[in-house]
Motif scaffolding. Sequence first.
Motif, PDB file in Angstrom:
ATOM      1  N   THR A  16       0.986  -1.131   0.086  1.00  0.00           N
ATOM      2  CA  THR A  16      -0.076  -0.039   0.185  1.00  0.00           C
ATOM      3  C   THR A  16       0.762   1.298  -0.102  1.00  0.00           C
ATOM      4  OG1 THR A  16      -0.291   0.001   2.381  1.00  0.00           O
ATOM      5  CG2 THR A  16      -1.889  -1.072   1.369  1.00  0.00           C
ATOM      6  N   TYR A  17       0.269   2.399  -0.491  1.00  0.00           N
ATOM      7  CA  TYR A  17       1.094   3.648  -0.720  1.00  0.00           C
ATOM      8  C   TYR A  17       0.464   4.834   0.138  1.00  0.00           C
ATOM      9  CZ  TYR A  17       3.908   0.871  -3.936  1.00  0.00           C
ATOM     10  OH  TYR A  17       4.868   0.177  -4.567  1.00  0.00           O
ATOM     11  N   ARG A  18       1.431   5.773   0.485  1.00  0.00           N
ATOM     12  CA  ARG A  18       0.827   6.954   0.876  1.00  0.00           C
ATOM     13  C   ARG A  18       1.525   8.181  -0.235  1.00  0.00           C
ATOM     14  NH1 ARG A  18       2.760   9.063   5.333  1.00  0.00           N
ATOM     15  NH2 ARG A  18       4.736   7.445   5.369  1.00  0.00           N
ATOM     16  N   LYS A  19       1.122   8.980  -0.085  1.00  0.00           N
ATOM     17  CA  LYS A  19       1.572  10.142  -0.933  1.00  0.00           C
ATOM     18  C   LYS A  19       3.106  10.302  -0.744  1.00  0.00           C
ATOM     19  CE  LYS A  19       1.091  15.258  -1.480  1.00  0.00           C
ATOM     20  NZ  LYS A  19       0.532  16.561  -0.864  1.00  0.00           N
ATOM     21  N   ASP A  20       3.616  10.322   0.463  1.00  0.00           N
ATOM     22  CA  ASP A  20       5.001  10.591   0.589  1.00  0.00           C
ATOM     23  C   ASP A  20       5.807   9.528   0.354  1.00  0.00           C
ATOM     24  OD1 ASP A  20       4.335  12.910   1.793  1.00  0.00           O
ATOM     25  OD2 ASP A  20       4.266  12.065   3.712  1.00  0.00           O
ATOM     26  N   ASP A  21       5.407   8.358  -0.156  1.00  0.00           N
ATOM     27  CA  ASP A  21       6.401   7.267  -0.762  1.00  0.00           C
ATOM     28  C   ASP A  21       6.652   7.694  -2.190  1.00  0.00           C
ATOM     29  OD1 ASP A  21       5.820   5.845   1.642  1.00  0.00           O
ATOM     30  OD2 ASP A  21       4.048   4.759   0.725  1.00  0.00           O
ATOM     31  N   ALA A  57      -5.655  12.182 -10.134  1.00  0.00           N
ATOM     32  CA  ALA A  57      -6.711  12.531 -10.901  1.00  0.00           C
ATOM     33  C   ALA A  57      -7.834  13.284 -10.242  1.00  0.00           C
ATOM     34  CB  ALA A  57      -7.362  11.196 -11.443  1.00  0.00           C
ATOM     35  N   THR A  58      -8.659  13.835 -10.666  1.00  0.00           N
ATOM     36  CA  THR A  58      -9.814  14.832 -10.254  1.00  0.00           C
ATOM     37  C   THR A  58     -11.056  13.915  -9.637  1.00  0.00           C
ATOM     38  OG1 THR A  58     -10.904  15.147 -12.311  1.00  0.00           O
ATOM     39  CG2 THR A  58      -9.423  16.827 -11.636  1.00  0.00           C
ATOM     40  N   GLN A  59     -12.053  14.284  -9.450  1.00  0.00           N
ATOM     41  CA  GLN A  59     -13.106  13.586  -8.887  1.00  0.00           C
ATOM     42  C   GLN A  59     -13.548  12.316  -9.444  1.00  0.00           C
ATOM     43  OE1 GLN A  59     -13.344  16.545 -10.176  1.00  0.00           O
ATOM     44  NE2 GLN A  59     -15.509  16.963 -10.846  1.00  0.00           N
ATOM     45  N   TYR A  60     -13.193  12.074 -10.982  1.00  0.00           N
ATOM     46  CA  TYR A  60     -13.754  11.124 -11.743  1.00  0.00           C
ATOM     47  C   TYR A  60     -12.624   9.822 -11.378  1.00  0.00           C
ATOM     48  CZ  TYR A  60     -16.144  14.649 -13.713  1.00  0.00           C
ATOM     49  OH  TYR A  60     -17.110  15.763 -13.979  1.00  0.00           O
ATOM     50  N   GLY A  61     -11.492  10.291 -10.746  1.00  0.00           N
ATOM     51  CA  GLY A  61     -10.417   9.017 -10.450  1.00  0.00           C
ATOM     52  C   GLY A  61     -10.965   8.157  -9.872  1.00  0.00           C
ATOM     53  N   GLU A  88      -6.485  11.224  -1.657  1.00  0.00           N
ATOM     54  CA  GLU A  88      -5.166  11.779  -1.223  1.00  0.00           C
ATOM     55  C   GLU A  88      -5.920  13.208  -0.899  1.00  0.00           C
ATOM     56  OE1 GLU A  88      -2.319  11.643   0.147  1.00  0.00           O
ATOM     57  OE2 GLU A  88      -2.418  13.878   0.186  1.00  0.00           O
ATOM     58  N   GLY A  89      -5.985  13.381   0.481  1.00  0.00           N
ATOM     59  CA  GLY A  89      -6.519  14.805   0.868  1.00  0.00           C
ATOM     60  C   GLY A  89      -8.022  14.669   1.320  1.00  0.00           C
ATOM     61  N   SER A  90      -8.772  15.720   1.744  1.00  0.00           N
ATOM     62  CA  SER A  90     -10.175  15.191   2.228  1.00  0.00           C
ATOM     63  C   SER A  90     -10.978  15.066   1.151  1.00  0.00           C
ATOM     64  CB  SER A  90     -10.475  16.860   2.963  1.00  0.00           C
ATOM     65  OG  SER A  90     -10.605  17.763   2.026  1.00  0.00           O
ATOM     66  N   TYR A  96      -7.556  11.740  -6.573  1.00  0.00           N
ATOM     67  CA  TYR A  96      -7.328  10.535  -6.383  1.00  0.00           C
ATOM     68  C   TYR A  96      -5.646  10.194  -7.002  1.00  0.00           C
ATOM     69  CZ  TYR A  96     -11.982   9.798  -5.242  1.00  0.00           C
ATOM     70  OH  TYR A  96     -13.147   9.716  -4.435  1.00  0.00           O
ATOM     71  N   TRP A  97      -5.291   9.207  -6.137  1.00  0.00           N
ATOM     72  CA  TRP A  97      -3.732   9.065  -7.073  1.00  0.00           C
ATOM     73  C   TRP A  97      -3.948   7.648  -7.344  1.00  0.00           C
ATOM     74  CZ3 TRP A  97       1.254  11.149  -4.649  1.00  0.00           C
ATOM     75  CH2 TRP A  97       1.086  12.510  -4.681  1.00  0.00           C
ATOM     76  N   LEU A  98      -3.458   7.210  -8.638  1.00  0.00           N
ATOM     77  CA  LEU A  98      -3.376   5.648  -9.242  1.00  0.00           C
ATOM     78  C   LEU A  98      -2.073   5.519  -9.540  1.00  0.00           C
ATOM     79  CD1 LEU A  98      -6.254   7.560 -10.326  1.00  0.00           C
ATOM     80  CD2 LEU A  98      -6.781   5.217 -11.386  1.00  0.00           C
ATOM     81  N   ILE A  99      -1.597   4.435  -9.309  1.00  0.00           N
ATOM     82  CA  ILE A  99      -0.240   3.876  -9.447  1.00  0.00           C
ATOM     83  C   ILE A  99      -0.164   2.833 -10.278  1.00  0.00           C
ATOM     84  CG2 ILE A  99       1.982   3.327  -8.282  1.00  0.00           C
ATOM     85  CD1 ILE A  99       0.831   6.054  -7.456  1.00  0.00           C
ATOM     86  N   TRP A 100       0.481   2.659 -11.311  1.00  0.00           N
ATOM     87  CA  TRP A 100       0.865   1.559 -12.260  1.00  0.00           C
ATOM     88  C   TRP A 100       2.296   1.461 -12.360  1.00  0.00           C
ATOM     89  CZ3 TRP A 100      -2.516   5.582 -13.705  1.00  0.00           C
ATOM     90  CH2 TRP A 100      -3.668   5.307 -13.874  1.00  0.00           C
TER      91      TRP A 100
END
Length: 351
Positions: A16-21, A57-61, A88-90, A96-100
């Motif tokens: 799992t990941y967080r922003k700071d990773d 991504a914005t809300q559609y993420g 990420e965030g409130s 939304y952060w997506l990782i590939w």
Amino acid sequence: FDMFVLAFIERLFRPTYRKDDFVLGKKLGEGAFGVVYRVSSAKKPYNKEGDLVLKKATQYGAVEIWMNERVRRACASSCADFVYGFMEGSSKKGEYWLIWRFEGEATLYDLMLSKDFPYNVETMILGEVQNLPKGIERENKIIQTIMGQILFALDGLHSTGIVHRDIKPQNIIFSEGSRTFKIIDLGAAADLRVGINYIPKEFLLDPRYTAPEQYIMSTQTPSAPSAPVATALSPVLWQLNLPDRFDIYSTGLIFLQMAFPSLRTDSALIQFNRQLKRCDYDLVAWRQTVEPRAGPDLRKGFELLDLDGGIGWELLTSMIRYKARQRTSAKSALAHPYFGREGLLALSFMQ
Ligand code: ADP
Ligand code: MG
């Protein structure tokens, strides 16, 4: 085991990941709904520099995460390898952060821009250059392999109940690991089996590659029903509306661009679309109007598609048709004689 239990366990063991990773690298793309970067992370197993791709991504993420999770479980080899998605965030102004996994440097678009296309792809797929002389037959073989891989990936998505809606060379990535083309960018995709079919009002499909119907479900279909109803109804809706054929039209345009070097630029494709519309989307009529005064580039395309009794042309015309229900499906296209026995055999080893 229940599918959801399996999915849960699988998710537990995935990192799992967080922003700071993440350490941001080069920007790879920027659309209306997100920015894409190549990134590094210190976490195993993706701890090699620039091994990952991040989309903010914005809300559609949220929909895009859903689609990627579903693809991961149902047809993983069709798309870029999805690692993780989180908010990420409130919730109000969150992203939304997506990782590939980073699949490779080049999309089909980048590769098609090269004067050397399709030979530049031949080396990437086969690892070595064939001894055959350069010419139309060898080019046809390479294009046939690329088309087979795209259709194979698309068939995976469609069999899962997902329509992509944004199939274009920019969204087909060459995976250096598997040496095959994979589909990316599920940001506009619809999952009809569970009724997730979110099309924001301001969402514009790419006009260069969209099928004439524009909307994948008939206008008489009520807007996406809520989940339980949709599960019961949607196979029927799928049969009625054949929404997968929307992607087939776009794939047909990619086939066309691969066969005709002169149609590879955006402006040439836009002009082609206009001409085809004037011919009432009848590809045979289009051919009759352009062939008599065709330059060498157009002639070369027809020559390629006319090989082996014109099976390439036959496949192309079965994909680019005005009426969705007259278009072939990804599965039937793969069984088309254009791919021959050899082609089918090669594809059966891919998964
Ligand atoms: P958008 O089109 O919404 O900006 P995409 O998901 O299509 O976002 O990604 C933008 C670009 O980033 C792609 O065209 C491709 O060049 C690159 N890219 C996206 N995903 C990957 C991946 N998994 N591996 C390598 N490159 C990628
Ligand atoms: Mg894209």
